[in-house]
Design a protein around this motif. Structure first.
Motif, PDB file in Angstrom:
ATOM      1  N   THR A  48      99.036  53.290   7.392  1.00 51.97           N
ATOM      2  CA  THR A  48     100.246  53.625   8.697  1.00 51.97           C
ATOM      3  C   THR A  48     101.098  52.299   8.509  1.00 51.97           C
ATOM      4  OG1 THR A  48      98.604  52.840  10.149  1.00 51.97           O
ATOM      5  CG2 THR A  48      98.891  55.082   9.655  1.00 51.97           C
ATOM      6  N   CYS A  49     100.997  51.610   7.296  1.00 51.13           N
ATOM      7  CA  CYS A  49     101.841  50.331   7.370  1.00 51.13           C
ATOM      8  C   CYS A  49     102.690  50.398   6.096  1.00 51.13           C
ATOM      9  CB  CYS A  49     101.001  49.018   7.272  1.00 51.13           C
ATOM     10  SG  CYS A  49      99.929  48.925   6.036  1.00 51.13           S
ATOM     11  N   HIS A  50     102.929  51.676   5.506  1.00 56.31           N
ATOM     12  CA  HIS A  50     103.800  52.036   4.503  1.00 56.31           C
ATOM     13  C   HIS A  50     105.064  51.337   4.458  1.00 56.31           C
ATOM     14  CE1 HIS A  50     105.747  55.303   1.739  1.00 56.31           C
ATOM     15  NE2 HIS A  50     105.303  54.530   0.984  1.00 56.31           N
ATOM     16  N   VAL A  51     105.670  50.980   3.253  1.00 56.48           N
ATOM     17  CA  VAL A  51     107.161  50.653   3.443  1.00 56.48           C
ATOM     18  C   VAL A  51     107.525  50.942   2.063  1.00 56.48           C
ATOM     19  CG1 VAL A  51     107.075  49.006   5.231  1.00 56.48           C
ATOM     20  CG2 VAL A  51     106.659  48.194   2.732  1.00 56.48           C
ATOM     21  N   TYR A  52     108.898  50.779   1.846  1.00 57.90           N
ATOM     22  CA  TYR A  52     109.473  50.894   0.518  1.00 57.90           C
ATOM     23  C   TYR A  52     110.152  49.528   0.184  1.00 57.90           C
ATOM     24  CZ  TYR A  52     109.261  56.036   1.105  1.00 57.90           C
ATOM     25  OH  TYR A  52     108.828  57.293   1.466  1.00 57.90           O
ATOM     26  N   VAL A  53     109.583  48.741  -0.797  1.00 54.05           N
ATOM     27  CA  VAL A  53     110.102  47.593  -1.051  1.00 54.05           C
ATOM     28  C   VAL A  53     111.412  47.603  -1.783  1.00 54.05           C
ATOM     29  CG1 VAL A  53     109.742  45.323  -2.291  1.00 54.05           C
ATOM     30  CG2 VAL A  53     107.668  46.621  -1.183  1.00 54.05           C
ATOM     31  N   ASP A  54     112.514  46.747  -1.212  1.00 53.33           N
ATOM     32  CA  ASP A  54     113.675  46.845  -2.015  1.00 53.33           C
ATOM     33  C   ASP A  54     113.253  46.381  -3.372  1.00 53.33           C
ATOM     34  OD1 ASP A  54     115.877  45.161  -3.119  1.00 53.33           O
ATOM     35  OD2 ASP A  54     116.766  46.301  -1.277  1.00 53.33           O
ATOM     36  N   PRO A  55     113.954  47.109  -4.402  1.00 52.08           N
ATOM     37  CA  PRO A  55     113.401  46.870  -5.841  1.00 52.08           C
ATOM     38  C   PRO A  55     113.824  45.325  -6.304  1.00 52.08           C
ATOM     39  CG  PRO A  55     114.774  48.833  -5.452  1.00 52.08           C
ATOM     40  CD  PRO A  55     114.750  48.251  -4.239  1.00 52.08           C
ATOM     41  N   ALA A  56     114.843  44.607  -5.783  1.00 51.83           N
ATOM     42  CA  ALA A  56     115.003  43.375  -6.060  1.00 51.83           C
ATOM     43  C   ALA A  56     113.799  42.259  -5.783  1.00 51.83           C
ATOM     44  CB  ALA A  56     116.176  42.720  -5.530  1.00 51.83           C
ATOM     45  N   TRP A  57     112.750  42.832  -5.104  1.00 55.85           N
ATOM     46  CA  TRP A  57     111.757  41.966  -4.534  1.00 55.85           C
ATOM     47  C   TRP A  57     110.501  42.486  -5.151  1.00 55.85           C
ATOM     48  CZ3 TRP A  57     112.211  37.664  -2.003  1.00 55.85           C
ATOM     49  CH2 TRP A  57     113.404  37.377  -1.423  1.00 55.85           C
ATOM     50  N   LEU A  58     110.371  43.534  -5.910  1.00 52.77           N
ATOM     51  CA  LEU A  58     109.203  44.243  -6.463  1.00 52.77           C
ATOM     52  C   LEU A  58     108.725  43.144  -7.355  1.00 52.77           C
ATOM     53  CD1 LEU A  58     110.013  48.002  -7.195  1.00 52.77           C
ATOM     54  CD2 LEU A  58     108.254  46.986  -5.477  1.00 52.77           C
ATOM     55  N   GLY A  59     109.333  42.545  -8.321  1.00 56.55           N
ATOM     56  CA  GLY A  59     108.941  41.416  -9.301  1.00 56.55           C
ATOM     57  C   GLY A  59     108.341  40.287  -8.600  1.00 56.55           C
ATOM     58  N   ARG A  60     108.442  39.994  -7.606  1.00 54.16           N
ATOM     59  CA  ARG A  60     107.834  39.048  -6.859  1.00 54.16           C
ATOM     60  C   ARG A  60     106.561  39.293  -6.341  1.00 54.16           C
ATOM     61  NH1 ARG A  60     113.163  36.239  -4.252  1.00 54.16           N
ATOM     62  NH2 ARG A  60     114.460  36.791  -5.813  1.00 54.16           N
ATOM     63  N   LEU A  61     106.076  40.556  -6.212  1.00 51.39           N
ATOM     64  CA  LEU A  61     104.956  40.877  -5.485  1.00 51.39           C
ATOM     65  C   LEU A  61     103.799  41.132  -6.591  1.00 51.39           C
ATOM     66  CD1 LEU A  61     106.342  43.434  -3.037  1.00 51.39           C
ATOM     67  CD2 LEU A  61     105.481  41.029  -2.482  1.00 51.39           C
ATOM     68  N   PRO A  62     102.565  40.880  -6.453  1.00 50.80           N
ATOM     69  CA  PRO A  62     101.338  41.458  -7.447  1.00 50.80           C
ATOM     70  C   PRO A  62     101.552  43.028  -7.210  1.00 50.80           C
ATOM     71  CG  PRO A  62     100.592  40.996  -5.476  1.00 50.80           C
ATOM     72  CD  PRO A  62     101.887  40.338  -5.239  1.00 50.80           C
ATOM     73  N   ASP A  63     101.155  43.724  -8.284  1.00 52.40           N
ATOM     74  CA  ASP A  63     100.959  44.964  -8.488  1.00 52.40           C
ATOM     75  C   ASP A  63      99.753  45.527  -7.457  1.00 52.40           C
ATOM     76  OD1 ASP A  63     102.998  45.412 -10.566  1.00 52.40           O
ATOM     77  OD2 ASP A  63     101.754  45.276 -12.138  1.00 52.40           O
ATOM     78  N   PRO A  64     100.185  46.779  -6.964  1.00 55.76           N
ATOM     79  CA  PRO A  64      99.004  47.376  -6.019  1.00 55.76           C
ATOM     80  C   PRO A  64      97.950  47.641  -6.880  1.00 55.76           C
ATOM     81  CG  PRO A  64     100.967  48.926  -6.630  1.00 55.76           C
ATOM     82  CD  PRO A  64     101.088  47.767  -7.257  1.00 55.76           C
ATOM     83  N   GLU A  65      96.596  47.548  -6.344  1.00 48.90           N
ATOM     84  CA  GLU A  65      95.314  47.878  -7.114  1.00 48.90           C
ATOM     85  C   GLU A  65      94.357  48.559  -6.247  1.00 48.90           C
ATOM     86  OE1 GLU A  65      93.986  44.005  -8.192  1.00 48.90           O
ATOM     87  OE2 GLU A  65      95.079  43.461  -9.930  1.00 48.90           O
ATOM     88  N   GLY A  66      93.464  48.960  -7.006  1.00 47.35           N
ATOM     89  CA  GLY A  66      92.352  49.950  -6.341  1.00 47.35           C
ATOM     90  C   GLY A  66      92.445  50.584  -5.122  1.00 47.35           C
ATOM     91  N   ASP A  67      92.131  50.074  -3.758  1.00 51.03           N
ATOM     92  CA  ASP A  67      92.215  50.801  -2.425  1.00 51.03           C
ATOM     93  C   ASP A  67      93.758  51.212  -2.232  1.00 51.03           C
ATOM     94  OD1 ASP A  67      89.602  50.829  -2.412  1.00 51.03           O
ATOM     95  OD2 ASP A  67      89.594  49.193  -0.974  1.00 51.03           O
ATOM     96  N   GLU A  68      94.617  50.074  -2.337  1.00 50.39           N
ATOM     97  CA  GLU A  68      95.894  50.198  -1.843  1.00 50.39           C
ATOM     98  C   GLU A  68      96.722  51.383  -2.932  1.00 50.39           C
ATOM     99  OE1 GLU A  68     100.313  47.997  -1.626  1.00 50.39           O
ATOM    100  OE2 GLU A  68      98.692  46.945  -2.633  1.00 50.39           O
ATOM    101  N   GLU A  69      96.648  51.505  -4.067  1.00 49.39           N
ATOM    102  CA  GLU A  69      97.011  52.359  -4.932  1.00 49.39           C
ATOM    103  C   GLU A  69      96.647  53.706  -4.467  1.00 49.39           C
ATOM    104  OE1 GLU A  69      97.830  51.638  -9.513  1.00 49.39           O
ATOM    105  OE2 GLU A  69      95.568  51.419  -9.011  1.00 49.39           O
ATOM    106  N   ALA A  70      95.205  53.970  -4.042  1.00 47.21           N
ATOM    107  CA  ALA A  70      94.750  55.235  -3.675  1.00 47.21           C
ATOM    108  C   ALA A  70      95.456  55.698  -2.408  1.00 47.21           C
ATOM    109  CB  ALA A  70      93.226  55.220  -3.551  1.00 47.21           C
ATOM    110  N   MET A  71      95.491  54.626  -1.456  1.00 44.69           N
ATOM    111  CA  MET A  71      96.162  55.090  -0.059  1.00 44.69           C
ATOM    112  C   MET A  71      97.499  55.303  -0.357  1.00 44.69           C
ATOM    113  SD  MET A  71      93.595  55.056   1.805  1.00 44.69           S
ATOM    114  CE  MET A  71      94.545  55.553   3.201  1.00 44.69           C
TER     115      MET A  71
END
Length: 106
Positions: A48-71
């Motif tokens: 319930t804290c889902h967002v869409y990250v502006d594409p310009a910022w995606l490269g500055r974040l670690p990739d989603p893993e495990g539980d986050e990917e599943a959720m």
């Protein structure tokens, strides 16, 4: 303090200060950003804290893993740039980041 801009579904912009080392979800909850609920308190079990990250910022974040990917798959409309803000730690490098809040978290 880094600033994160949340754009809600109606297009309204909400710029919030985020504490370095905290999560983007915590900053949104403290600022009462519409559409960010954080029902599980940041335990990555509700999405319930889902967002869409502006594409310009995606490269500055670690990739989603495990539980986050599943959720993310349980969100109402998952996209390639979907992230759970409870899993995103605020760093100084994220100052100015823009995220969009979906129409619904369910």
């Amino acid at each position: 303090m880094p600033r994160i801009t949340f754009i809600d579904f109606s297009g309204a912009s909400h710029e919030v200060e985020a504490r370095t080392g905290g999560t983007i979800m915590e900053a949104a909850i403290e600022a009462m950003v519409p559409g960010i609920e954080g029902d599980c308190g940041g335990n990555c079990i509700c999405a319930t804290c889902h967002v869409y990250v502006d594409p310009a910022w995606l490269g500055r974040l670690p990739d989603p893993e495990g539980d986050e990917e599943a959720m993310i798959e349980y969100t109402s409309e998952p996209e390639d740039n979907s992230r759970l803000t409870c899993q995103l730690t605020v760093t100084d490098e994220l100052d100015g980041m823009v995220v969009r809040v979906p129409e619904t978290q369910y």
